[in-house]
Design a protein around this motif. Structure first.
Motif, PDB file in Angstrom:
ATOM      1  N   LYS A  79       0.892  -1.467   0.360  1.00 23.26           N
ATOM      2  CA  LYS A  79      -0.219  -0.119  -0.550  1.00 23.26           C
ATOM      3  C   LYS A  79       0.564   0.988  -0.003  1.00 23.26           C
ATOM      4  O   LYS A  79       2.029   0.935   0.489  1.00 23.26           O
ATOM      5  N   LEU A  80       0.214   2.161  -0.764  1.00 25.31           N
ATOM      6  CA  LEU A  80       0.896   3.920  -0.674  1.00 25.31           C
ATOM      7  C   LEU A  80       0.126   3.996   0.798  1.00 25.31           C
ATOM      8  O   LEU A  80      -0.518   4.178   1.223  1.00 25.31           O
ATOM      9  N   VAL A  95      -1.519  -0.363  -4.122  1.00 27.76           N
ATOM     10  CA  VAL A  95      -0.940  -0.125  -4.934  1.00 27.76           C
ATOM     11  C   VAL A  95      -1.247  -1.082  -5.678  1.00 27.76           C
ATOM     12  O   VAL A  95      -1.105  -2.450  -5.556  1.00 27.76           O
ATOM     13  N   PHE A 122       4.987   0.035  -9.035  1.00 26.39           N
ATOM     14  CA  PHE A 122       4.256   0.124  -9.135  1.00 26.39           C
ATOM     15  C   PHE A 122       3.380   1.510  -9.393  1.00 26.39           C
ATOM     16  O   PHE A 122       3.947   2.288  -9.818  1.00 26.39           O
ATOM     17  N   GLU A 123       2.163   1.889  -9.671  1.00 23.83           N
ATOM     18  CA  GLU A 123       1.234   2.606 -10.103  1.00 23.83           C
ATOM     19  C   GLU A 123       0.124   2.973  -8.824  1.00 23.83           C
ATOM     20  O   GLU A 123      -0.412   1.662  -8.635  1.00 23.83           O
ATOM     21  N   ILE A 124      -0.560   4.232  -8.549  1.00 16.88           N
ATOM     22  CA  ILE A 124      -1.221   4.301  -7.551  1.00 16.88           C
ATOM     23  C   ILE A 124      -2.020   5.858  -9.144  1.00 16.88           C
ATOM     24  O   ILE A 124      -1.503   6.629  -9.256  1.00 16.88           O
TER      25      ILE A 124
END
Length: 162
Positions: A79-80, A95, A122-124
């Motif tokens: 998780k971010l 994420v 990762f990307e969000i």
């Protein structure tokens, strides 16, 4: 009697599908408040936040890479985390993780499983209208086989309704 049975089954299936979709949407698109006081801070995670994009009027886009001990963290739920140094309260959101091939290509979807990679992409996508109005530091919460590891990056992020 058969028509009523088919109708009841169809209605139950539709309600179940709507419930599952709504749960997925709210789980993956909203922040959860977490307590940082009992979490172990991890120093062995290498990270790179490649871009924080503020150009979309409704969303902010953050992406980069993560690796732990020279290996991808794709198999660990991550998780971010948006946190402040003077508070034990933070906000977390899951994420999207993908492996990176030896050529530097992001491998996504079904081809992602079983691929040896030394880094994770990762990307969000963050909704600007979630109610936060502050500057936060970006971190990560990695769940490694039940052990929750907190990575504090110190990278600043301004969460606002620009």
């Amino acid at each position: 009697m058969k028509k009523w049975m088919k109708l009841i089954i169809a209605i139950v299936a539709a309600v179940f599908t709507i419930f599952c979709c709504a749960y997925q949407f709210f789980y993956y698109s909203s922040f959860k408040r977490i307590d940082l006081s009992g979490l172990q801070i991890c120093e062995s995670v290498d990270y790179s936040i490649d871009e924080i994009n503020y150009k979309d009027p409704d969303n902010d886009y953050i992406f980069g890479t993560l690796s732990m001990d020279g290996k991808a963290v794709t198999s660990y739920p991550t998780k971010l985390v948006l946190y402040l140094d003077d508070s034990d309260v933070a906000y977390a959101i899951p994420v999207k993780l993908s492996n990176i091939s030896a050529d530097g290509e992001v491998i996504d979807g079904a081809n992602n499983e079983g691929l040896y990679a030394d880094k994770t992409h990762f990307e969000i996508l963050l909704d600007r209208f979630s109610g936060f109005r502050n500057s936060y530091k970006i971190g990560f919460l990695i769940d490694r086989d039940g052990e929750k590891l907190l990575v504090k990056t110190g990278v600043m992020y301004k969460y606002s309704d620009i």
